[in-house]
Enzyme design. Structure first.
Site, PDB file in Angstrom:
ATOM      1  N   TYR A  89      40.330  34.435  38.942  1.00 47.80           N
ATOM      2  CA  TYR A  89      39.307  34.825  37.969  1.00 47.80           C
ATOM      3  C   TYR A  89      39.404  33.894  36.777  1.00 47.80           C
ATOM      4  O   TYR A  89      40.433  33.842  36.094  1.00 47.80           O
ATOM      5  CB  TYR A  89      39.520  36.282  37.559  1.00 47.80           C
ATOM      6  CG  TYR A  89      38.559  36.832  36.510  1.00 47.80           C
ATOM      7  CD1 TYR A  89      37.353  36.207  36.205  1.00 47.80           C
ATOM      8  CD2 TYR A  89      38.866  38.008  35.822  1.00 47.80           C
ATOM      9  CE1 TYR A  89      36.485  36.718  35.264  1.00 47.80           C
ATOM     10  CE2 TYR A  89      38.002  38.536  34.882  1.00 47.80           C
ATOM     11  CZ  TYR A  89      36.820  37.885  34.604  1.00 47.80           C
ATOM     12  OH  TYR A  89      35.957  38.400  33.647  1.00 47.80           O
ATOM     13  N   LYS A 146      36.277  34.255  41.185  1.00 49.00           N
ATOM     14  CA  LYS A 146      35.207  34.742  40.316  1.00 49.00           C
ATOM     15  C   LYS A 146      35.126  33.765  39.150  1.00 49.00           C
ATOM     16  O   LYS A 146      36.050  33.660  38.349  1.00 49.00           O
ATOM     17  CB  LYS A 146      35.511  36.151  39.804  1.00 49.00           C
ATOM     18  CG  LYS A 146      34.517  36.649  38.744  1.00 49.00           C
ATOM     19  CD  LYS A 146      34.975  37.959  38.119  1.00 49.00           C
ATOM     20  CE  LYS A 146      34.049  38.369  36.976  1.00 49.00           C
ATOM     21  NZ  LYS A 146      34.517  39.610  36.294  1.00 49.00           N
TER      22      LYS A 146
END
Length: 301
Positions: free
Chosen positions: A134, A162
Site C-alpha cells: 500500500y 494499492k
C-alpha cells in the site's frame, strides 16, 4: 488469492459514547455484501486504525470474518511503523481469519527504497498472509517507487499493490507488473475509472462505504471496457468525491454514514465535520440515495 473489482476500505462506526458500535458495524458489513462489493478492508486508515485498541481491532476483524467469511475476502490493515510489529500484527490478523494483509509503507520513519524492499520481503517471508503493498505518500511521508515494486512483485506471498498516487504516469508504470499472482489496484476514487480503463484490476475505495452498489456497477463497467457508461456514472459520483475530500478522511465520510445510522462520530484528534459543510452533506446524502437505488436496479438486471 487475487483481489479485483470494488473493494471497500471500511470506516469504523462508534457509539455516541465513543465505543465500538458493533450493531452498526455488522449492518455496514451486510450493506456491503448486499451492494455487491467484491472485498472489504478492515482497520485501514479509513477505519481509523491508529485510534483502535488491540482488543477492538480483534473484535472488528473477528466480526467481519464471521459476517462475510467464505462470501468475499476480508483484508486486514496490518502495516505499522516497524517491521517486527507489522509481522506480529499480520500474524494476529491471520489467526483471526483474515484472507490477506494490506501493508502500508511504514508511516513517519521514511525508509529508503532498500529499506522498504527489505520491510515488505520480511513480512511476506513470514508467510502469515498474502501481502498487498500500500503506497500513500501523502499520509506516510515516503513513496514506494515502481522499480521497488517490480522487485517485490515476483514474491510468492506478495499479491498486489494499492497505489494511491493519482498521476497517470504512476499507474502506467505499475500496470506492466500485473500477472496471475500480482494485482494492481487504484487507491484513489476520483481517478479509479481512468486506472481501470487502462487495465487496473479494481479500486480500494472510500466512497463505496456509502455507494457500494454504484461502485460495483462502476467497476463492472470500467473493467468490462464500457468506457462511455463508466465515465457517465463516474461523472455522477464526482460531487461525492469532492465532498469526501473537503476535510481529512474519514471525517466527511462519517458524516454521511451517521445520516444512515452507521455510527456517531470519530476519535480525537479527528473531529466531526465542520458546521459550514452540514448543508452540503445533506444534499450529497440525498444524491447518493438516488444513485444507489438506480445502481441496485442496474446490478439486478
Amino acid at each position: 488469492m487475487r483481489l479485483s473489482g470494488s473493494i471497500t476500505a471500511l470506516a469504523t462506526p462508534f457509539t455516541a459514547a465513543g465505543e465500538l458500535d458493533l450493531d452498526a458495524w455488522r449492518r455496514l458489513l451486510q450493506a456491503q455484501r448486499e451492494g455487491g462489493t467484491h472485498a472489504v478492508v478492515v482497520a485501514g486508515s479509513t477505519g481509523e486504525a491508529a485510534a483502535l485498541f488491540e482488543a477492538e481491532y480483534d473484535t472488528l476483524l473477528r466480526a467481519a470474518v464471521e459476517e462475510l467469511g467464505g462470501q468475499l475476502p476480508v483484508v486486514a490493515g496490518t502495516g505499522l511503523s516497524n517491521t517486527a510489529r507489522t509481522i506480529e500484527q499480520t500474524r494476529r490478523a491471520a489467526a483471526l481469519g483474515a484472507d490477506a494483509a494490506l501493508v502500508v509503507t511504514p508511516p513517519y520513519v521514511r525508509p529508503t527504497q532498500a529499506g522498504l524492499a527489505a520491510h515488505f520481503r520480511a513480512v511476506a517471508d513470514d508467510g502469515a498472509l498474502p501481502v498487498v503493498l500500500y503506497n500513500v505518500p501523502g499520509r506516510t511521508g515516503c513513496d514506494l517507487l515502481p522499480d521497488t515494486v517490480a522487485g517485490l512483485a515476483g514474491h510468492a506471498r506478495i499479491a498486489g499493490i494499492k497505489e494511491a498516487r493519482n498521476e497517470p504516469e504512476r499507474m502506467q508504470a505499475l500496470l506492466p507488473l500485473r500477472d496471475d499472482g500480482f494485482c494492481v489496484l487504484s487507491g484513489d476514487d476520483p481517478t479509479a475509472v481512468r486506472a481501470m480503463l487502462a487495465g487496473a484490476d479494481g479500486v480500494v475505495s472510500v466512497a463505496s462505504n456509502v455507494v457500494p452498489a454504484s461502485f460495483r456497477r462502476l467497476c463492472d463497467l470500467a473493467r468490462g471496457g464500457e468506457e462511455a457508461a463508466a465515465e457517465a456514472l463516474d461523472a455522477q459520483l464526482r460531487a461525492l468525491y469532492e465532498f469526501l475530500g473537503l476535510e481529512s478522511n474519514p471525517i466527511p465520510l462519517k458524516a454521511l454514514l451517521a445520516r444512515r445510522g452507521f455510527g456517531h462520530g470519530l476519535r480525537l484528534p479527528l473531529t466531526t465535520l465542520s458546521p459550514e459543510h452540514a448543508a452540503l452533506a445533506g444534499q450529497i446524502a440525498e444524491a447518493v440515495d438516488r444513485l444507489e437505488a438506480a445502481a441496485a436496479n442496474d446490478n439486478a438486471s
